[in-house]
Design a protein around this motif. Structure first.
Motif, mmCIF file in Angstrom:
data_model
loop_
_atom_site.group_PDB
_atom_site.id
_atom_site.type_symbol
_atom_site.label_atom_id
_atom_site.label_comp_id
_atom_site.label_asym_id
_atom_site.label_seq_id
_atom_site.Cartn_x
_atom_site.Cartn_y
_atom_site.Cartn_z
ATOM 1 N N GLY A 1 7.759 10.098 -9.989
ATOM 2 C CA GLY A 1 6.848 10.979 -9.274
ATOM 3 C C GLY A 1 7.299 11.379 -7.879
ATOM 4 O O GLY A 1 6.627 12.142 -7.206
ATOM 5 N N SER A 2 8.420 10.837 -7.422
ATOM 6 C CA SER A 2 8.996 11.259 -6.145
ATOM 7 C C SER A 2 10.486 11.488 -6.353
ATOM 8 O O SER A 2 11.083 10.883 -7.238
ATOM 9 C CB SER A 2 8.834 10.185 -5.065
ATOM 10 N N GLU B 1 12.952 11.399 -1.200
ATOM 11 C CA GLU B 1 11.602 11.008 -0.767
ATOM 12 C C GLU B 1 11.429 9.494 -0.814
ATOM 13 O O GLU B 1 10.877 8.887 0.108
ATOM 14 C CB GLU B 1 10.538 11.665 -1.660
ATOM 15 N N LYS C 1 0.823 -1.207 0.000
ATOM 16 C CA LYS C 1 0.000 0.000 0.000
ATOM 17 C C LYS C 1 0.858 1.258 0.000
ATOM 18 O O LYS C 1 0.400 2.332 -0.340
ATOM 19 C CB LYS C 1 -0.900 0.033 1.239
ATOM 20 N N TYR C 2 2.101 1.133 0.447
ATOM 21 C CA TYR C 2 2.987 2.291 0.516
ATOM 22 C C TYR C 2 4.012 2.263 -0.614
ATOM 23 O O TYR C 2 5.057 2.906 -0.525
ATOM 24 C CB TYR C 2 3.672 2.342 1.888
ATOM 25 N N LYS D 1 7.861 1.951 -6.637
ATOM 26 C CA LYS D 1 7.633 3.096 -7.511
ATOM 27 C C LYS D 1 8.945 3.827 -7.744
ATOM 28 O O LYS D 1 9.767 3.931 -6.824
ATOM 29 C CB LYS D 1 6.631 4.047 -6.867
ATOM 30 N N THR D 2 9.126 4.326 -8.956
ATOM 31 C CA THR D 2 10.360 5.042 -9.257
ATOM 32 C C THR D 2 10.074 6.419 -9.839
ATOM 33 O O THR D 2 10.976 7.224 -10.002
ATOM 34 C CB THR D 2 11.208 4.251 -10.279
#
Ligand SMILES: [Zn+2]
Ligand SMILES: [Zn+2]
Lengths: 344, 183
Positions: free
Chosen positions: A220-221, A225, A191-192, A217-218
Motif C-alpha cells: 500500500g506504499s 514512501e 502506530k506508524y 507494513k509492506t
C-alpha cells in the motif's frame, strides 16, 4: 578484505547500520511450504547459475550450496546477521550468494525463494536500498518473479506481500534502554507501522542495547514512501536517545565516568568472560567513547567486537568446536588483544 | 483546526479510517470534503473501498472473466488452491501461502487480513521490469472517458484530490461535448 561493518561511516554513535531485505519468489515453483525436495534442488541450481555471471562481474562474489558449510560456519553467519536460524537448520537444499565484504547477500530457498539483503554502515539506507534493488533487477531479467498487479510481489507470508521490502536501522540506544524506555517506545512507533526490537538476548531491553527499527507494513506504499517514513521515525528515536544521554550526563557524570573506566578495566584484563557480560561491558564503553568520556588510541568499532565475541564466531576463528569454558577464555584473550589503549 | 488538505479554511468535517485497529481522522473543510465526498460518501456501508472496487469493477467488469465460482448456498465451501493444494483453513492456521496461485485462489478473503496487517489491499510500489499488466492492456482499448475514469479512481485511491477534481472536470467536459455532438 574488510567486512562491511569494519568500514566506518557516519552517525555510528546511534545508528550502527542500515539494511534492506527484498523477498522474492520464482513464478514457476511452489513456495517453501509446498516445494518438493527435488524442486528445491532445481530451484537453487537455477538461481545459483543465474548469479554465476554476476559473481564474475562483481568482484568477489561467493556462491555456495549451504549443505557444503559446517554447523559452526553457518551459526557464525547467523550471528553476523547473514543467515537466519531457520535456514541454518533447514534440511532441504538451500543456497547463498554473497559479496566478499558480506554487505550483499542472496539467500536461496529460505522462507521465500530469494531473500536479497544489502547492508551499509551508519545511517545509509539509500545505499543499502540501491544495492538490493540492483540485485533484484539483475535477478528479474531472466527469472520470472511471482508478481500480481493487485498485490505486488507475492511472498510466503502475507506480512511481506507487496513491496517485499523490509528496511531496518540497527540502533545503539543505551540511554533509552538503560531507563527501560524501549517497551513504551516500541508501542509508540507501532502506530506508524514501525517495529522496534532487541537484536541480542530475550525481552524488550535485550543485551548490549542494540535494537532493530524496521517497517512492519509492506503493502500500500511505494518503496520510497516506506523508507522515508522509517527514516523519520529513526530520527525521532535518535533525538530521544540524544536527549536522554544529555540528561544522564548532566545528572550522573561521575558515576557514569567511573562505570565506563571500570568496564574497560574488566574487558581489557579479565581472563574469562561470557558473551552476555562482554556485550554489556562493550556497550558501556561504546557509550563512554561516543559521549567523549573515554578516548582510545585507535578508533574503536564496538559493533565489530560484539559480533566477533559471539560464540560461533569465536569458534570459527579458532577453527574448532570448543566448549563454553574454553570459549570464555578465548573471548577474554580476544578482548585483551583487541581493545585499544586509553589516551585520556 | 484548519483543513488538512488546503490548510486555509476551517475544518468542519472529519473522515475516519481504521488502519491496524487504530482510528485515523482526516479533518477537512466543506469545500475539500465535497470533492472528497463526491467520491467517498456515497458508499452505503461507510467503507470507501467498497465503493471504489465497485466502480472499478463496473468499469472493467465486462473485460474480466469472473475468476471465482460464486457459491452462495448456505453451507461453507472448502476453498483450496488448485495448483498447490493448500486449503484456506490451512493457510489461516500456518500463516503461509503455498504458491503464487494461492493469492488468486483465496481471493476476496485475503483483503480483510491484508487490511489488518498493512492497512491497505493494493500494491503501489515497484514492478518487475517489462511487466505489462492486464489493466494496461485493457486501458489501451478504452475510450478517452473510460481511460480518464480509471485515472480518476487511481487518484482517489492515492488521495490525490486535486488531480481527482481536475480529472472529474475533464470527464464532465468530454461527456458534455459528446452529448452536444449527438444532438
Ligand atoms: Zn480545505
Ligand atoms: Zn497455492
Amino acid at each position: 578484505m574488510y567486512k562491511w561493518f569494519e568500514a566506518l561511516g557516519g552517525n555510528e554513535d546511534i545508528v550502527i547500520a542500515s539494511g534492506v531485505r527484498l523477498s522474492r519468489n520464482l513464478e514457476k515453483y511452489p513456495f517453501s511450504k509446498k516445494i518438493s525436495d527435488s524442486d528445491a534442488i532445481h530451484m537453487v541450481e537455477e538461481v545459483l547459475k543465474e548469479f554465476e555471471t554476476y559473481a564474475d562481474e562483481e568482484f568477489g562474489y561467493i556462491e555456495c550450496n549451504l549443505g557444503e558449510l559446517s554447523e559452526i560456519e553457518k551459526f557464525a553467519m547467523v550471528e553476523r546477521q547473514i543467515l537466519s536460524k531457520e535456514i541454518a537448520v533447514k534440511k532441504q537444499c538451500s543456497g547463498l550468494v554473497m559479496s566478499e565484504d558480506e554487505s550483499t547477500s542472496i539467500l536461496i530457498n529460505e522462507e521465500d525463494h530469494l531473500k536479497i539483503q544489502a547492508l551499509a554502515g551508519g545511517a545509509n539506507m539509500q545505499k543499502a536500498y540501491e544495492k538490493a534493488n540492483e540485485v533484484d533487477d539483475y535477478a528479474s531479467e531472466s527469472l520470472e518473479m511471482a508478481f500480481s498487479e493487485k498485490y505486488g510481489y507475492l511472498t510466503s507470508s502475507p506480512s511481506n506481500v507487496g513491496t517485499g521490502l523490509r528496511a531496518s536501522y540497527l540502533m545503539f540506544l543505551p540511554a533509552l534502554g538503560g531507563a527501560n524506555k524501549i517497551n513504551r517506545l516500541s508501542e509508540e512507533v507501532m502506530k506508524y507501522g514501525v517495529g522496534l526490537k532487541a537484536v541480542y538476548g530475550d525481552g524488550a531491553e535485550g543485551v548490549g542495547h542494540i535494537y532493530e527499527l524496521y517497517n512492519e507494513k509492506t503493502l500500500g506504499s511505494t518503496e520510497p514512501e516506506l523508507l522515508e517514513n522509517l527514516r523519520g521515525i529513526m530520527e525521532q528515536v535518535a533525538a530521544q536517545e540524544r536527549k536522554r544521554r544529555e540528561y544522564l550526563l548532566a545528572n550522573n557524570y561521575d558515576e557514569i565516568e567511573d562505570q565506563v573506566f571500570r568496564s574497560y578495566g574488566v574487558l581489557k584484563y579479565a581472563k574469562q568472560m561470557n558473551s552476555k557480560d562482554a556485550m554489556t561491558l562493550l556497550s558501556q564503553i561504546k557509550f563512554g567513547a561516543d559521549v567523549g568520556i573515554i578516548q582510545f588510541e585507535k578508533p574503536l568499532n564496538i559493533y565489530k567486537m560484539i559480533m566477533e565475541v559471539q560464540p560461533y564466531s569465536l569458534q570459527c576463528r579458532s577453527g574448532k568446536y570448543v566448549g563454553s569454558k574454553v570459549r570464555d577464555k578465548l573471548r577474554a584473550q580476544y578482548l585483551g588483544a583487541n581493545l585499544s589503549e586509553v589516551i585520556n | 483546526m484548519l483543513c488538512e488538505k488546503c490548510k486555509k479554511r476551517q475544518a468542519t468535517i472529519y473522515y475516519t479510517e481504521i488502519v491496524d485497529g487504530k482510528k485515523y481522522e482526516k479533518h477537512l473543510c466543506e469545500k475539500c470534503a465535497l470533492e472528497y465526498a463526491d467520491f467517498v460518501y456515497e458508499a452505503e456501508d461507510g467503507s470507501d473501498n467498497a465503493l471504489l472496487e465497485g466502480l472499478l469493477s463496473s468499469i472493467l467488469g465486462s473485460y474480466y472473466k469472473s475468476s471465482q465460482p460464486v457459491k452462495k448456498e448456505g453451507r461453507e465451501a472448502v476453498i483450496q488452491c488448485e495448483r498447490c493444494g493448500m486449503t484456506y483453513d490451512a493457510f489461516l492456521q500456518g500463516g503461509k501461502f503455498g504458491c503464487a496461485n494461492c493469492y488468486s485462489s483465496f481471493g476476496k478473503q485475503l483483503e480483510k487480513s491484508f487490511r489488518q496487517i498493512h492497512g491497505a489491499t493494493s500494491h503501489v510500489g515497484k514492478r518487475p521490469k517489462g511487466f505489462v499488466s492486464q489493466t494496461d492492456r485493457i486501458i489501451k482499448d478504452l475510450s478517452e472517458v473510460d481511460r480518464l475514469s480509471i485515472r480518476l479512481q487511481d487518484a482517489i485511491e492515492k488521495e490525490e484530490f486535486e488531480t481527482a477534481a481536475a480529472l472529474r472536470d475533464q470527464i464532465r467536459a468530454l461527456k458534455a461535448k459528446e452529448e452536444s455532438q449527438n444532438v
